[in-house]
Design a protein around this motif. Structure first.
Motif, mmCIF file in Angstrom:
data_model
loop_
_atom_site.group_PDB
_atom_site.id
_atom_site.type_symbol
_atom_site.label_atom_id
_atom_site.label_comp_id
_atom_site.label_asym_id
_atom_site.label_seq_id
_atom_site.Cartn_x
_atom_site.Cartn_y
_atom_site.Cartn_z
ATOM 1 N N GLU A 57 0.782 -1.208 0.059
ATOM 2 C CA GLU A 57 0.051 0.101 0.001
ATOM 3 C C GLU A 57 0.826 1.180 -0.119
ATOM 4 O O GLU A 57 0.526 2.305 -0.453
ATOM 5 N N GLU A 58 1.888 1.232 0.984
ATOM 6 C CA GLU A 58 2.789 2.431 0.946
ATOM 7 C C GLU A 58 3.368 2.924 -0.597
ATOM 8 O O GLU A 58 3.584 3.817 -0.976
ATOM 9 N N ALA A 59 3.636 1.754 -1.198
ATOM 10 C CA ALA A 59 4.374 1.923 -2.506
ATOM 11 C C ALA A 59 3.306 2.454 -3.481
ATOM 12 O O ALA A 59 3.563 3.391 -4.221
ATOM 13 N N GLU A 60 2.145 1.873 -3.329
ATOM 14 C CA GLU A 60 0.922 2.455 -4.199
ATOM 15 C C GLU A 60 0.685 3.718 -3.887
ATOM 16 O O GLU A 60 0.595 4.699 -5.044
ATOM 17 N N ARG A 61 0.568 4.344 -2.715
ATOM 18 C CA ARG A 61 0.220 5.438 -2.286
ATOM 19 C C ARG A 61 1.680 6.511 -2.960
ATOM 20 O O ARG A 61 1.074 7.537 -3.506
ATOM 21 N N LEU A 62 2.779 5.970 -2.703
ATOM 22 C CA LEU A 62 3.945 6.991 -3.473
ATOM 23 C C LEU A 62 3.759 7.022 -4.752
ATOM 24 O O LEU A 62 3.963 8.020 -5.453
ATOM 25 N N MET A 63 3.383 5.857 -5.429
ATOM 26 C CA MET A 63 3.309 6.059 -6.890
ATOM 27 C C MET A 63 2.131 6.711 -7.539
ATOM 28 O O MET A 63 2.325 7.475 -8.419
ATOM 29 N N ALA A 64 0.987 6.716 -6.817
ATOM 30 C CA ALA A 64 -0.035 7.631 -7.260
ATOM 31 C C ALA A 64 0.082 8.998 -7.009
ATOM 32 O O ALA A 64 -0.259 9.786 -7.738
ATOM 33 N N GLU A 65 1.006 9.420 -5.789
ATOM 34 C CA GLU A 65 1.319 10.763 -5.629
ATOM 35 C C GLU A 65 2.199 11.044 -6.591
ATOM 36 O O GLU A 65 2.200 12.464 -7.003
ATOM 37 N N SER A 66 2.789 10.239 -7.131
ATOM 38 C CA SER A 66 3.890 10.958 -8.249
ATOM 39 C C SER A 66 3.363 10.856 -9.574
ATOM 40 O O SER A 66 4.077 11.060 -10.721
ATOM 41 N N LEU A 67 2.138 10.537 -9.862
ATOM 42 C CA LEU A 67 1.615 10.202 -11.196
ATOM 43 C C LEU A 67 1.607 11.548 -12.106
ATOM 44 O O LEU A 67 2.099 11.210 -13.321
ATOM 45 N N PRO A 68 1.553 12.715 -11.701
ATOM 46 C CA PRO A 68 1.592 13.881 -12.403
ATOM 47 C C PRO A 68 3.214 14.069 -12.771
ATOM 48 O O PRO A 68 3.429 15.172 -13.708
ATOM 49 N N LYS A 69 3.939 13.601 -12.231
ATOM 50 C CA LYS A 69 5.519 14.079 -12.371
ATOM 51 C C LYS A 69 6.036 13.447 -13.728
ATOM 52 O O LYS A 69 5.925 12.056 -14.204
ATOM 53 N N ASN A 70 6.672 14.468 -14.150
ATOM 54 C CA ASN A 70 7.035 14.042 -15.672
ATOM 55 C C ASN A 70 8.552 13.833 -15.506
ATOM 56 O O ASN A 70 9.252 14.801 -15.242
ATOM 57 N N PHE A 71 8.716 12.437 -15.861
ATOM 58 C CA PHE A 71 10.247 11.949 -15.461
ATOM 59 C C PHE A 71 11.381 12.722 -16.222
ATOM 60 O O PHE A 71 12.493 13.094 -15.652
ATOM 61 N N ILE A 72 11.079 13.281 -17.325
ATOM 62 C CA ILE A 72 12.503 13.953 -18.036
ATOM 63 C C ILE A 72 12.537 15.374 -17.447
ATOM 64 O O ILE A 72 13.434 16.002 -18.034
ATOM 65 N N ASP A 73 11.659 15.777 -16.875
ATOM 66 C CA ASP A 73 11.747 17.243 -16.457
ATOM 67 C C ASP A 73 12.496 17.539 -15.251
ATOM 68 O O ASP A 73 12.316 17.748 -14.147
ATOM 69 N N TYR A 74 14.002 17.168 -15.709
ATOM 70 C CA TYR A 74 15.113 17.570 -14.733
ATOM 71 C C TYR A 74 14.895 18.805 -13.701
ATOM 72 O O TYR A 74 15.091 18.730 -12.458
ATOM 73 N N GLU A 75 14.787 20.081 -14.596
ATOM 74 C CA GLU A 75 14.610 21.006 -13.761
ATOM 75 C C GLU A 75 13.686 21.094 -12.645
ATOM 76 O O GLU A 75 13.609 21.678 -11.676
ATOM 77 N N GLU A 76 12.482 20.759 -12.992
ATOM 78 C CA GLU A 76 11.407 20.747 -12.261
ATOM 79 C C GLU A 76 11.475 19.599 -11.130
ATOM 80 O O GLU A 76 11.014 19.820 -9.998
ATOM 81 N N TYR A 77 11.916 18.427 -11.620
ATOM 82 C CA TYR A 77 11.975 17.328 -10.436
ATOM 83 C C TYR A 77 13.481 16.769 -10.376
ATOM 84 O O TYR A 77 13.696 15.711 -10.765
ATOM 85 N N PRO A 78 14.036 17.739 -9.955
ATOM 86 C CA PRO A 78 15.676 16.984 -9.829
ATOM 87 C C PRO A 78 15.941 16.157 -8.705
ATOM 88 O O PRO A 78 16.828 15.153 -8.994
ATOM 89 N N GLN A 79 14.871 15.884 -7.782
ATOM 90 C CA GLN A 79 14.889 14.736 -6.655
ATOM 91 C C GLN A 79 14.647 13.438 -7.448
ATOM 92 O O GLN A 79 15.301 12.541 -7.127
ATOM 93 N N THR A 80 13.585 13.429 -8.392
ATOM 94 C CA THR A 80 13.307 12.247 -9.065
ATOM 95 C C THR A 80 14.423 11.716 -9.906
ATOM 96 O O THR A 80 14.810 10.481 -9.994
ATOM 97 N N THR A 81 15.275 12.668 -10.639
ATOM 98 C CA THR A 81 16.281 12.117 -11.382
ATOM 99 C C THR A 81 17.326 11.787 -10.455
ATOM 100 O O THR A 81 18.019 10.611 -10.752
ATOM 101 N N ASP A 82 17.752 12.216 -9.263
ATOM 102 C CA ASP A 82 18.526 11.692 -8.327
ATOM 103 C C ASP A 82 18.349 10.412 -8.001
ATOM 104 O O ASP A 82 19.062 9.404 -7.872
#
Lengths: 542, 503
Positions: free
Chosen positions: B78-103
């Motif tokens: 469930e925790e993983a599902e929640r985390l993923m659902a919260e990240s749905l709008p994040k665009n993976f390639i948008d490094y400037e906006e989501y630097p932490q995701t790239t990290d």
């Protein structure tokens, strides 16, 4: 007594995530998978907290990619997160929904009677562009071989404003990219005059972009098509067009302005395929694109693989295989929830907001817009006929919507008794995009020449940097090579950019510029340091 | 005083019914209409209604728990599902906006690289590089492109022709390899399986090498029998003969199994000829679909021309992908699993699966089936089995698969790779959520189906199979496939009848 700190297997007993060693003593694993695990709630909290360092999607006006979903769409997305689009045996209902979306898009893009359109969902427009380009390449090879000619030197035409995916296609599939320079005359888009000079028998096709990511202008697909007609008459060489409508595929069909009076879709026989991003103005969060071929004959048979399952068969032409299907379900949700009118209202609102932003910027006298959507459609321009068609179109379409629209207007007035008439409420003044130059809801702007002369020490890029401190991401980059080295700031007006937020953006832009004007060269020198690391000419991100 | 009230006429009553906004989904007019299929509706539909209509439609999809055909993860915490659902709008390639995701992606690449014993970085341009992908298909295509480009650069430097590249692979490869060779115009040199050998033959493989060979593909866990191909033997033969051909290991399924179950097996960057490895995060990496990984031994194996530098608001990014914008949830989900489970619990899960697979193998053997897959961790946790050769039997593997379908189980039947005497087989993939308890239920149903089939004659088996195929499988009912692309003759499946197995 059982130990409170947990056993060697990593099962830590704890009250809250913040009472575990990860809260203070231990670093969370970064480069090596840890020997023992950690409790789920702790890991959740640690990752979630770390992700707080990511930006705020709504203030990122650099990207076209959608970040807003309504509650129901979010629910559908979460419920279907585990579904694999590649598994048709397990998820037949999902597959049928994907096919409906393809069919709806083909109709939206003017598929012709008698043609058997085929299409597919993709991860995004990049995959779609690769597939479209590859089909053109293969068809060209087949034609050349049939004529007994060599197939060694294929080339493809695109403007210098092309998104990186188009260049990638050329590099990865070994097609010479003829990247034509763009100019102010061509609206920083593909220049038909240059196309004429650069095509030959080895041209597999032309990539036309519906909605340049730099300035939002549409490339003149019909003009290019006519020019290719003439070329074919003269030489007998047939050259197809693929329209990269990544952003415009969900904008142009809905707006009153259309593409400004000329054709761009399957109504032109030369347009063999069109792609779009569901995750831009299709209003789905990232992970969905679409490609449609006007007829099955444009998708060569030997590119399509058949997969046999339990007696069933699935045809496959993709670069990805297993992939999530939730985005496709939400795309369908949007299509039927919003309908044509719903999409129209949203993009018209985006365009109205983009016009307000453009006009406000130009009103300051400091900025001038490179994008054109706020300029009135020229009278002798084909889009004046578009106004007429659009107007009759409105009358036709709005028949049943008329009463509800009237009701809405009444409701607004009663909700706002005595309030000053809003300066910008396009729907109340019945102003539509039809009166303006057609394009994406994008505002690209730069310092005016007077401003530059008066404040030569102010770098445009500093505006972007200072806005960043106010949480806005407004990128500053050079226009595609071709004419001079103009730099632009760009704001993409997305669905979630409300009028109120826009107001704040304009206020912040004005304040930032004023601050800069009050500083002298020495004050600003510290900011130049930042400039060095971004000197290179970049691609704009779609 | 009398209060007079008018009774509304017929129009007045019916007028309100036209309203599409209603509190009851099933009372609205939409419940009595078709859902739009081919053309966008002109007007809108209330969101509650649209949601419910689509949700109801989705209930016609299968039950993932009973789908034993697929390797793809269908269970997450469930925790993983929640985390993923919260990240749905994040665009993976948008490094400037989501630097932490790239990290976070970079951390995953590092962890996975080390799991595969990648040489550690020792300065600029040395050390492993890698990236996340949508799945192993994208990963394989990227690896093939890199091998092709490297070969081409080398040939051009030597002034030799470079128009006929070829790649060597087993005939048991997944369909993506055929796609990659077709789309990138590379000749495929196949090492055929034999009736008793379902994996690549190192000797034959190495003897196929010529100057135009861009590389060799070895599969860590074929999709048919789950057997690991002998990468070490291939690598050793290359060393013996002084060849410097590159090996790519397609560890789509095995990459998250072998390092935990058989850590001593040498298949990864420990072997000098292995230049790149791909793995699916959404298989035994235990993440929902949409994530794969590819790692190169060092930057030298990834030609510079293939990597595009994109400048995005001042942040330079290097990009080597076929896709661009995509969701970030799966990468975040992968990181969650890696640090949540650690090696210890990955090992525990994979060992449990191996044990369950062994148990299923033994039980099926007791029922008289011939087991084709390996046991005790020498292959993927799957069981491939077939009926013993017996002339008087009236039914085949496909009939058994269809019979199991009526009990809800999806157990696929396949035609084996070419040159295996038209061998047929059934395959059960043991996924994370396939417990011993459910395994027992499956065994009971196999026994029942077998008994039922034994009592039927040839005709009735045929009839029953047709009926099930038409009415109970999705494929049999499908009408969406385009007639033009039916019965293609260009792939291994088209030419030899080999099934492209689900993965």
């Amino acid at each position: 007594m059982p130990s409170q700190s947990g056993s060697s297997t990593g099962q830590t007993s704890h009250l809250t995530p913040f009472s575990t060693p990860y809260a203070s003593q231990r670093d969370i694993p970064k480069y090596r998978i840890s020997e023992n695990g950690a409790p789920g709630d702790t890991v959740y909290e640690m990752i979630k907290d770390e992700l707080d360092l990511d930006g705020r999607p709504n203030l990122n006006v650099a990207s076209f990619v959608d970040t807003y979903l309504d509650d129901h769409a979010q629910k559908l997305m979460a419920e279907n997160m585990s579904k694999n689009l590649a598994d048709n045996d397990e998820y037949p209902a999902m597959l049928s929904i994907a096919n409906r979306c393809v069919s709806i898009l083909a109709h939206l893009w003017g598929v012709q009677k008698g043609d058997k359109a085929v299409g597919a969902p993709t991860v995004g427009s990049s995959e779609a562009v690769h597939l479209g380009g590859l089909a053109m390449k293969r068809r060209w090879q087949e034609r050349r071989r049939a004529q007994g000619k060599d197939t060694l030197r294929p080339n493809i035409i695109m403007g210098a404003n092309a998104q990186v995916a188009l260049l990638k296609f050329a590099r990865y599939f070994e097609v010479e990219a003829r990247v034509l320079p763009v100019s102010e005359k061509s609206n920083f888009c593909l220049d038909p005059d240059l196309v004429r000079e650069n095509i030959d028998e080895n041209t597999i096709g032309v990539f036309a972009i519906l909605g340049s990511t730099y300035t939002g202008h549409y490339e003149p697909v019909e003009t290019i098509s006519k020019l290719l007609d003439e070329y074919e008459e003269k030489t007998g060489v047939w050259i197809p067009i693929h329209v990269d409508a990544a952003s415009g595929g969900f904008v142009a069909p809905f707006t009153y302005a259309g593409t400004g009076g000329w054709k761009w879709n399957f109504e032109l026989p030369r347009v063999v395929s069109i792609n779009t991003s569901g995750h831009k103005y299709g209003l789905v969060t990232p992970g969905v694109g679409w490609i449609v071929w006007r007829d099955q004959s444009y998708l060569p048979k030997d590119l399509v693989f058949e997969l046999h399952y339990l007696g069933g068969t699935e045809e496959s032409y993709t670069l990805n295989f297993s992939r999530p299907g939730a985005q496709i379900i939400v795309q369908y949700y949007n299509l039927i929830h919003l309908g044509f009118q719903g999409y129209r209202e949203i993009v018209e609102n985006c365009l109205a907001n983009a016009r307000i932003l453009s006009k406000s910027l130009e009103a300051t006298g400091w900025y001038t817009c490179v994008s054109g959507i706020h300029r009135p459609a020229p009278a002798n321009h084909p889009s004046s006929t578009a106004v007429a068609t659009a107007a009759s179109d409105v009358a036709h379409r709005a028949k049943d919507a008329l009463t509800s629209a009237a009701a809405a207007t009444t409701a607004t007035t009663t909700n706002n008794p005595g309030g000053s008439p809003a300066p910008a409420a396009p729907h109340q003044t019945a102003e539509t995009s039809a009166a303006y130059v057609a394009g994406l809801p994008v505002v690209s702007f730069r310092f005016t020449d007077e401003f530059r002369r008066e404040y030569p020490h102010i770098q445009q890029e500093t505006v972007s940097l200072l806005l960043r401190a106010r949480q806005w991401i407004v990128p500053n980059y050079a226009l595609p090579p071709g004419e001079g080295q103009t730099e632009i700031l760009r704001v993409v007006v997305r669905v979630s950019m409300s009028f109120d937020l826009l107001d704040r953006l304009v206020a912040d832009l004005v304040q930032v510029t004023e601050t800069l004007m009050q500083r002298d060269e020495v004050d600003l020198s510290v900011l130049q340091e930042q400039r060095r690391r971004r000197r290179s000419v970049g691609d704009s991100v779609g | 005083m009398v209060h007079l009230s008018t009774i509304p006429d017929k129009d007045g009553v019916n007028g309100t019914n036209k309203d599409s906004f209603t509190t009851s989904v099933y009372g609205s007019r939409f419940a009595a209409q078709d859902l739009p299929r081919h053309e966008m509706p002109e007007g809108e539909m209330p969101k509650e209604v649209a949601y419910r209509m689509i949700k109801d439609e989705m209930s016609l999809d299968g039950n993932p728990m009973l789908n034993l055909a697929s390797f793809v993860t269908t269970y997450m915490e469930e925790e993983a599902e929640r985390l993923m659902a919260e990240s749905l709008p994040k665009n993976f390639i948008d490094y400037e906006e989501y630097p932490q995701t790239t990290d976070i992606q970079n951390r995953c690449v590092s962890m996975i690289g080390r799991l595969f014993n990648a040489p550690a970085s020792a300065g600029e341009n040395v050390g492993a590089v890698g990236t996340s992908c949508v799945g192993s298909s994208e990963a394989v295509m990227l690896a093939v492109l890199a091998m092709k480009k490297r070969w081409k650069n080398k040939r051009m430097a030597e002034g030799k022709p470079c128009d006929r590249p070829n790649i060597i692979m087993s005939s048991a490869v997944q369909v993506v390899w055929e796609k990659a060779t077709r789309y990138f115009e590379i000749e495929e040199k196949l090492v055929y399986c034999t009736p008793d050998r379902y994996v690549i033959d190192p000797e034959k493989t190495v003897s196929l090498i010529d100057e135009n060979t861009i590389g060799i593909c070895c599969i860590l866990g074929t999709t048919y029998t789950g057997e690991y191909e002998d990468v070490k033997a291939v690598s050793n033969l290359l060393t013996e003969r002084g060849l410097d051909t590159s090996i790519h290991v397609d560890a789509a399924s095995g990459g998250f199994v072998a390092p935990f179950v058989v850590p001593e097996l040498e298949w990864d960057f420990r072997l000098p000829h292995v230049v790149s490895i791909n793995v699916s995060g959404h298989k035994y990496g235990l993440v929902y679909p949409g994530v794969g990984w590819v790692v190169w031994r060092s930057a030298e194996y990834l030609p510079q021309e293939l990597v595009f530098n994109i400048n995005y608001l001042g942040a330079d990014q290097s990009s080597f992908t076929l896709n661009f914008s995509k969701g970030a949830s799966q990468v975040i989900g992968q990181y969650y699993q890696l640090i949540r489970l650690g090696k210890h619990w990955y090992r525990a899960i994979m060992s449990n699966l191996t044990r369950t697979a062994d148990y299923l193998s033994d039980s099926l053997e007791a029922l008289g089936f011939t087991i084709m897959s390996k046991k005790s961790g020498e292959g993927l946790p799957l069981v491939a089995f077939r009926l013993p050769h017996r002339d008087e039997r009236q039914y085949d593997e496909f009939a058994l698969a269809h019979a199991l379908r009526t009990r809800g189980w999806i157990v696929p039947a396949y035609n084996m790779a070419p040159n295996t005497n038209k061998m047929r087989m059934l395959r059960v993939v043991v996924r994370e959520d396939f417990t011993k308890n459910r395994c027992d239920a499956l065994i009971a149903d196999i026994r029942l189906s077998q008994q039922a089939l034994e009592q039927m004659d040839h005709d009735s088996i045929r009839k029953q199979q047709d009926f099930i195929h038409k009415h109970q499988t999705a494929g049999g009912k499908a009408t969406h496939n385009h007639p033009k692309y039916r019965k293609e003759q260009h792939s291994l499946q088209g030419k030899t009848g080999k099934t492209h197995a689900v993965c």
